[in-house]
Scaffold this active site. Structure first.
Site, mmCIF file in Angstrom:
data_model
loop_
_atom_site.group_PDB
_atom_site.id
_atom_site.type_symbol
_atom_site.label_atom_id
_atom_site.label_comp_id
_atom_site.label_asym_id
_atom_site.label_seq_id
_atom_site.Cartn_x
_atom_site.Cartn_y
_atom_site.Cartn_z
ATOM 1 N N LYS A 87 34.147 19.528 0.617
ATOM 2 C CA LYS A 87 33.848 18.260 1.294
ATOM 3 C C LYS A 87 32.364 18.209 1.602
ATOM 4 C CE LYS A 87 35.249 17.198 5.708
ATOM 5 N NZ LYS A 87 33.949 17.014 6.411
ATOM 6 N N GLU A 140 34.948 9.060 9.763
ATOM 7 C CA GLU A 140 34.962 9.580 11.130
ATOM 8 C C GLU A 140 34.378 8.575 12.109
ATOM 9 O OE1 GLU A 140 33.565 13.596 11.563
ATOM 10 O OE2 GLU A 140 33.554 13.491 13.755
ATOM 11 N N GLU A 161 29.171 15.658 3.429
ATOM 12 C CA GLU A 161 28.849 14.514 4.284
ATOM 13 C C GLU A 161 27.732 13.684 3.646
ATOM 14 O OE1 GLU A 161 27.915 15.717 8.280
ATOM 15 O OE2 GLU A 161 29.798 16.809 8.525
ATOM 16 N N ASP A 204 33.357 22.603 8.921
ATOM 17 C CA ASP A 204 32.206 23.297 9.511
ATOM 18 C C ASP A 204 32.239 23.159 11.035
ATOM 19 O OD1 ASP A 204 31.553 20.628 9.639
ATOM 20 O OD2 ASP A 204 29.590 20.835 8.670
ATOM 21 N N SER A 205 33.273 22.465 11.549
ATOM 22 C CA SER A 205 33.530 22.472 12.995
ATOM 23 C C SER A 205 33.858 23.891 13.458
ATOM 24 C CB SER A 205 34.674 21.516 13.348
ATOM 25 O OG SER A 205 35.787 21.737 12.521
ATOM 26 N N ASP A 242 34.443 22.672 3.769
ATOM 27 C CA ASP A 242 33.184 21.957 4.028
ATOM 28 C C ASP A 242 31.994 22.704 3.435
ATOM 29 O OD1 ASP A 242 33.294 19.509 5.314
ATOM 30 O OD2 ASP A 242 33.539 20.384 7.308
HETATM 31 O O1 KIV Z 1 34.406 19.884 10.266
HETATM 32 C C1 KIV Z 1 35.364 19.166 10.589
HETATM 33 O O2 KIV Z 1 36.235 19.552 11.387
HETATM 34 C C2 KIV Z 1 35.432 17.828 10.028
HETATM 35 C C3 KIV Z 1 36.518 16.927 10.526
HETATM 36 C C4 KIV Z 1 36.175 16.421 11.868
HETATM 37 C C5 KIV Z 1 36.810 15.839 9.587
HETATM 38 O O3 KIV Z 1 34.655 17.484 9.206
#
Ligand code: KIV
Length: 271
Positions: A120, A189, A122, A51-52, A90
């Site tokens: 994924k 992280e 969090e 989600d980056s 994500d």
């Molecule tokens: O969204 C992302 O890029 C991440 C990584 C930093 C692990 O979750």
């Protein structure tokens, strides 16, 4: 015998075999077809549609604004390019924290509409019910502990997490709970290297670090950061393998100059 050299397709089982065989796992983010083709072709083990994308692709300050539809769009673009890597997607902020039924529908939409191989999420014990429900549908889940950017407004800053004993102990408990629930791997992280190494030792599933030192089972970086496309983000944990910001700027400046001078296109570059 090397595990990663002999697989045509990386699965969650391959990652576990790699950990068991003491082989480090390589993971990078990817958000679009062209970049994913390069990363996969180079032999990366895991591509994270992070989600980056909210920061890197859309220019938001945090990961919070990205929507489920946008994540699915990015993930489907990546999946179309990939032949070998495991593609992890994500779950975006707000799509799984509310209740476990909503979490399951989010995960199902990601799997059906993008073709991704895993999701994924969090968080630790507070999202365990959602993780368990998703796992019952046969969808592999990667956990994410330590600095969890979706909670940035709770933390207040992006500084290193779990430096104090209480938070470190909670992180270890969370990692064990995620493993017991059936997660196939966990991202850690920005936590102290010693703590991350301890988690990798005490937990049997692969631990992938970002800013978590070398004592874990694999590493992940944001691809735009490690290629030096983003020249404004320079944390200590980041190793830049290129300075694409400067190289691309030079290339674009040459193009502009060639267009302005009439040098481009030349006779060979026209019909
Ligand atoms: O969204 C992302 O890029 C991440 C990584 C930093 C692990 O979750």
């Amino acid at each position: 015998m090397s595990v990663h050299k002999n697989v045509k397709r990386v699965t969650t089982h391959v990652l576990q075999e790699m950990k068991d065989n003491n082989e480090k796992i390589s993971m990078l983010t990817g958000y679009d077809f062209s970049m994913a083709k390069i990363i996969d072709g180079a032999g990366i083990d895991v591509i994270l549609v992070g989600d980056s994308a909210s920061n890197v692709m859309a220019g938001h300050e945090t990961t919070l604004p990205i929507t489920l539809d946008q994540m699915i769009y990015h993930a489907a673009s990546v999946v179309r390019a990939v032949e070998r890597a495991l593609v992890v997607v994500d779950m975006p902020f707000g799509s799984y924290q509310g209740n476990s039924k909503e979490a399951l529908s989010t995960a199902i939409r990601i799997m059906k509409e993008s073709g991704g191989h895993a999701v994924k999420m969090e968080g630790g014990q507070e999202i365990l019910e959602s993780i368990q429900r998703i796992l019952t549908a046969g969808i592999p889940v990667m956990g994410h502990l330590g600095l969890t950017p979706q909670s940035i407004y709770k933390f207040g800053t992006y500084v290193v997490r779990a430096k104090q004993e209480e938070e470190a102990n909670r992180l270890i408990e969370d990692a064990k709970a995620l493993e017991a629930a059936g997660c196939f791997s966990i991202v850690l992280e920005k936590i102290p290297a010693e703590l991350a190494a301890r988690v990798a030792k005490e937990v049997n599933i692969p631990i992938i670090g970002i800013g978590a030192g070398g004592g874990v089972d694999g590493q992940v970086l944001v691809v735009h950061d490690m290629l030096g496309i983003n020249n404004e983000f320079n944390p200590r944990f980041l190793r830049k393998y290129h300075n694409l910001f400067d190289e691309m700027t030079t290339a674009v400046k040459s193009y502009i100059s060639d267009v302005r001078s009439g040098d481009f296109p030349n006779k060979e570059e026209q019909y």
